[in-house]
Write an enzyme that holds these catalytic residues in place. Structure first.
Site, PDB file in Angstrom:
ATOM      1  N   HIS A  20       0.835  -1.207   0.000  1.00 59.98           N
ATOM      2  CA  HIS A  20       0.000   0.000   0.000  1.00 59.98           C
ATOM      3  C   HIS A  20       0.868   1.255   0.000  1.00 59.98           C
ATOM      4  CE1 HIS A  20      -2.679  -2.982   2.233  1.00 59.98           C
ATOM      5  NE2 HIS A  20      -3.029  -2.970   0.979  1.00 59.98           N
ATOM      6  N   ASP A 117      -6.144   5.609   1.159  1.00 57.64           N
ATOM      7  CA  ASP A 117      -6.265   4.387   0.360  1.00 57.64           C
ATOM      8  C   ASP A 117      -7.502   3.604   0.804  1.00 57.64           C
ATOM      9  OD1 ASP A 117      -5.551   2.860   2.594  1.00 57.64           O
ATOM     10  OD2 ASP A 117      -3.440   2.715   2.019  1.00 57.64           O
ATOM     11  N   HIS A 371       2.373 -12.998  -8.783  1.00 51.43           N
ATOM     12  CA  HIS A 371       1.153 -13.247  -7.999  1.00 51.43           C
ATOM     13  C   HIS A 371       0.044 -12.266  -8.405  1.00 51.43           C
ATOM     14  CE1 HIS A 371       2.367  -9.628  -6.054  1.00 51.43           C
ATOM     15  NE2 HIS A 371       1.654  -9.774  -4.972  1.00 51.43           N
ATOM     16  N   TRP A 374      -1.306  -5.650  -7.895  1.00 45.06           N
ATOM     17  CA  TRP A 374      -1.515  -4.659  -8.951  1.00 45.06           C
ATOM     18  C   TRP A 374      -0.260  -3.845  -9.248  1.00 45.06           C
ATOM     19  CZ3 TRP A 374      -4.488  -5.044 -12.761  1.00 45.06           C
ATOM     20  CH2 TRP A 374      -4.798  -3.954 -13.567  1.00 45.06           C
ATOM     21  N   SER A 376       2.867  -4.946  -9.112  1.00 46.00           N
ATOM     22  CA  SER A 376       3.704  -5.808  -9.956  1.00 46.00           C
ATOM     23  C   SER A 376       3.138  -5.863 -11.367  1.00 46.00           C
ATOM     24  CB  SER A 376       3.754  -7.235  -9.386  1.00 46.00           C
ATOM     25  OG  SER A 376       4.458  -7.241  -8.171  1.00 46.00           O
ATOM     26  N   GLU A 379       3.982  -2.683 -13.142  1.00 42.92           N
ATOM     27  CA  GLU A 379       5.421  -2.584 -13.426  1.00 42.92           C
ATOM     28  C   GLU A 379       5.771  -3.455 -14.634  1.00 42.92           C
ATOM     29  OE1 GLU A 379       7.074  -3.531  -9.566  1.00 42.92           O
ATOM     30  OE2 GLU A 379       6.183  -1.727  -8.705  1.00 42.92           O
ATOM     31  N   ALA A 394      -5.932 -11.839  -1.538  1.00 44.05           N
ATOM     32  CA  ALA A 394      -6.567 -10.518  -1.793  1.00 44.05           C
ATOM     33  C   ALA A 394      -7.297 -10.548  -3.146  1.00 44.05           C
ATOM     34  CB  ALA A 394      -5.531  -9.402  -1.694  1.00 44.05           C
ATOM     35  N   GLU A 395      -7.184  -9.464  -3.929  1.00 44.76           N
ATOM     36  CA  GLU A 395      -7.952  -9.391  -5.194  1.00 44.76           C
ATOM     37  C   GLU A 395      -7.149  -9.965  -6.359  1.00 44.76           C
ATOM     38  OE1 GLU A 395      -5.765  -7.383  -4.506  1.00 44.76           O
ATOM     39  OE2 GLU A 395      -5.196  -6.299  -6.297  1.00 44.76           O
ATOM     40  N   GLN A 396      -6.076 -10.709  -6.043  1.00 41.70           N
ATOM     41  CA  GLN A 396      -5.152 -11.136  -7.105  1.00 41.70           C
ATOM     42  C   GLN A 396      -5.776 -12.099  -8.114  1.00 41.70           C
ATOM     43  OE1 GLN A 396      -2.076 -12.508  -4.486  1.00 41.70           O
ATOM     44  NE2 GLN A 396      -1.823 -10.448  -3.641  1.00 41.70           N
TER      45      GLN A 396
END
Ligand SMILES: O=c1ccn([C@@H]2O[C@H](COP(=O)(O)OP(=O)(O)O[C@H]3O[C@H](CO)[C@@H](O)[C@H](O)[C@H]3O)[C@@H](O)[C@H]2O)c(=O)[nH]1
Length: 491
Positions: A20, A117, A371, A374, A376, A379, A394-396
């Protein structure tokens, strides 16, 4: 006497966790470097020493941003119940609010806006008290924002249809999604606190003066259109949706367990686009069985790799384990015997942490097994690097679904073995798809990744949609809430 700056000033509020903090610092950096603001970043921490050491490795932000660590919050003093991560974060952030309030109250040059956030929406009340503008910075994508805003409207009584009969959840105007691909709020139905916390966040988002999202118009046009459509999102469509991404830092990566130059020098010696980078974000770990399969999958693929390795989940609390438990050739004990020797011409095993942003920007990188956090993902995307999607938490899983099914820039396998582990042959197949230049599916994924890189760079360049959206927010923050109200009255 200390000079009070005449520059415009905004405050950012980051919840605990480096995943975060990184995008929040990036947003702060943009306000300073592009819009000439003073930026104060308030960071909620559970352990000041860890937070300080993480920040220390990132020296470049220091000249730009005023970073204030709020007094650490001890979760164990707040509850003795095991809580879902989201509920833990909500509780910890809530505990920090009085400190945030005092800090803002005592500021000589009061910020005109507070930007929080996902877990910081309860701080909106403080912004109201001090007549500040209040923005949400949604550090992931529009599709997950849509799911979050829609959460209060999901009929829990029909959830059996979704879970048992695999009927997708229809988010109005957006792509539908299978329940198992959403977040634990939907799949863990017994956790009422988690559900209530998530729904409350969904509702409070609507109070923001704008929601900044780390995405861009041409990446998610359908979802963004739905979010702005009263027929799809009712009163939530009144909130301004401001895609400002991809926001990827110009800062250097947070440190590494291995000297950065060693890794980059090794990369310099490899052919163009020949290396797969393997990493599971700031906290992802795998089981011992899964690590073994991944090691064999990488080795069997015979493609070059850099693998950021962490001890298996079973040992994840024990950081020193990696250093201590090695075989004679340096292979950690939890990887197959002789792995390092057999792959020494092919790969580099980096313990715990690597300078990811520099690695992904290197021309020798040809793919990223990720994984799908967001940061990563972005990027990878701004470097045109195709992905292998391996979501963990999480939301992955939602991100992975978007990368494969909607954007077509990632390979993924759901063919798990009976023990719930992804086997070496599936892994090898995915690596070959993305890394093998002759693979037709891989060719499409690679071409699509290059297309998206172009749209990403256009969005953030001067005149691009994200550049314009952030400039608009900066302009509002310069004027401030009181000024904006006066203008509205005069209009
Ligand atoms: O060895 C490493 C590992 C990570 N990173 C950096 O750490 C960040 C990791 O962020 P991300 O990829 O988003 O993963 P998480 O840390 O897991 O992020 C959390 O926050 C994200 C943004 O809200 C969510 O998308 C994720 O699901 C959530 O787990 C990135 O900037 C990486 O460059 C490194 O520099 N070196």
């Amino acid at each position: 006497m200390a000079q009070v700056s005449t520059k415009p000033h905004v405050a950012l509020f980051a919840s605990p966790g480096i995943g975060h903090l990184i995008p929040v610092l990036q947003l702060g950096e943009r306000f300073v470097s592009r819009h000439n603001f003073v930026v104060t970043v308030f960071v909620v921490v559970t352990d000041a020493a860890t937070a300080e050491s993480q920040l220390k490795q990132q020296s470049s932000y220091k000249n730009l941003l005023n970073v204030v660590l709020l007094p650490p919050v001890d979760l164990t003093s707040l509850t003795n119940k095991p809580l879902a991560i989201l509920s833990q974060l909500v509780l910890i952030v809530r505990q920090s609010l009085p400190d945030l309030r005092s800090a803002i109250a005592s500021m000589k040059s009061r910020p005109t806006a507070l930007i929080v956030d996902l877990f910081g929406t309860e701080a909106f009340a403080i912004a109201d008290e001090f007549h500040m503008l209040k923005y949400e910075f949604f550090t992931t994508n529009a599709w997950f924002l849509a799911l979050t805003l829609y959460a209060p409207h999901v009929d829990r009584e029909h959830e059996d249809d979704h879970i048992l009969r695999h009927m997708p959840l229809h988010i109005p105007g957006c792509a539908s999604i299978l329940y198992e691909d959403t977040v634990d709020v939907y799949t863990d139905r017994n956790d009422k606190l988690l559900h209530d916390d998530y729904v409350r966040i969904g509702r409070r988002l609507a109070e923001a003066d704008g929601i900044l999202i780390n995405t861009w118009e041409s990446l998610e046009p359908k979802t963004l259109q739905a979010l702005r459509d009263p027929k799809a999102f009712g009163r939530f469509s009144q909130v301004r949706i401001l895609p400002i991404g991809p926001l990827v830092s110009g800062f250097q990566s947070f440190g590494s367990s291995q000297p950065k130059d060693d890794i980059l020098q090794w990369l310099d010696d490899q052919p163009t686009e020949s290396v797969l980078y393997v990493s599971f974000g700031s906290g992802g770990t795998l089981s011992a069985d899964q690590l073994t399969e991944l090691a064999w999958g990488l080795e069997q693929s015979q493609h070059r790799f850099i693998w950021v390795v962490r001890p298996p989940q079973e040992n994840s609390a024990c950081g020193a384990y990696f250093e201590q438990a090695k075989r004679a050739d340096g292979t950690p004990e939890y990887l197959p015997d002789g792995f390092v020797t057999r792959t020494q011409k092919l790969g580099l095993v980096v313990p715990m942490w690597a300078p990811q942003r520099e690695i992904l920007a290197h021309p020798s990188i040809g793919g990223f097994l990720s994984h799908c956090g967001w940061n990563s993902t972005l990027e990878s995307l701004i470097n045109g690097v195709p992905l292998i999607a391996w979501p963990l938490y999480a939301e992955q899983t939602m991100n992975a679904t978007m990368l494969t099914d909607q954007l077509g820039i990632a390979a993924r396998s759901r063919e798990l073995m009976p023990n719930g582990v992804l086997g070496r042959h599936e892994i090898e197949k995915m690596v070959r798809t993305v890394m093998n230049k002759e693979d037709a599916k891989g060719e499409t994924i690679r071409a699509r990744s290059q297309d998206l890189k172009r749209t990403a760079l256009l969005a953030v360049a001067e005149g691009g949609s994200s550049y314009a959206a952030l400039s608009q927010v900066a302009q509002e923050c310069k004027i401030g809430l009181v000024g904006l109200k006066q203008r509205a009255r005069g209009a």
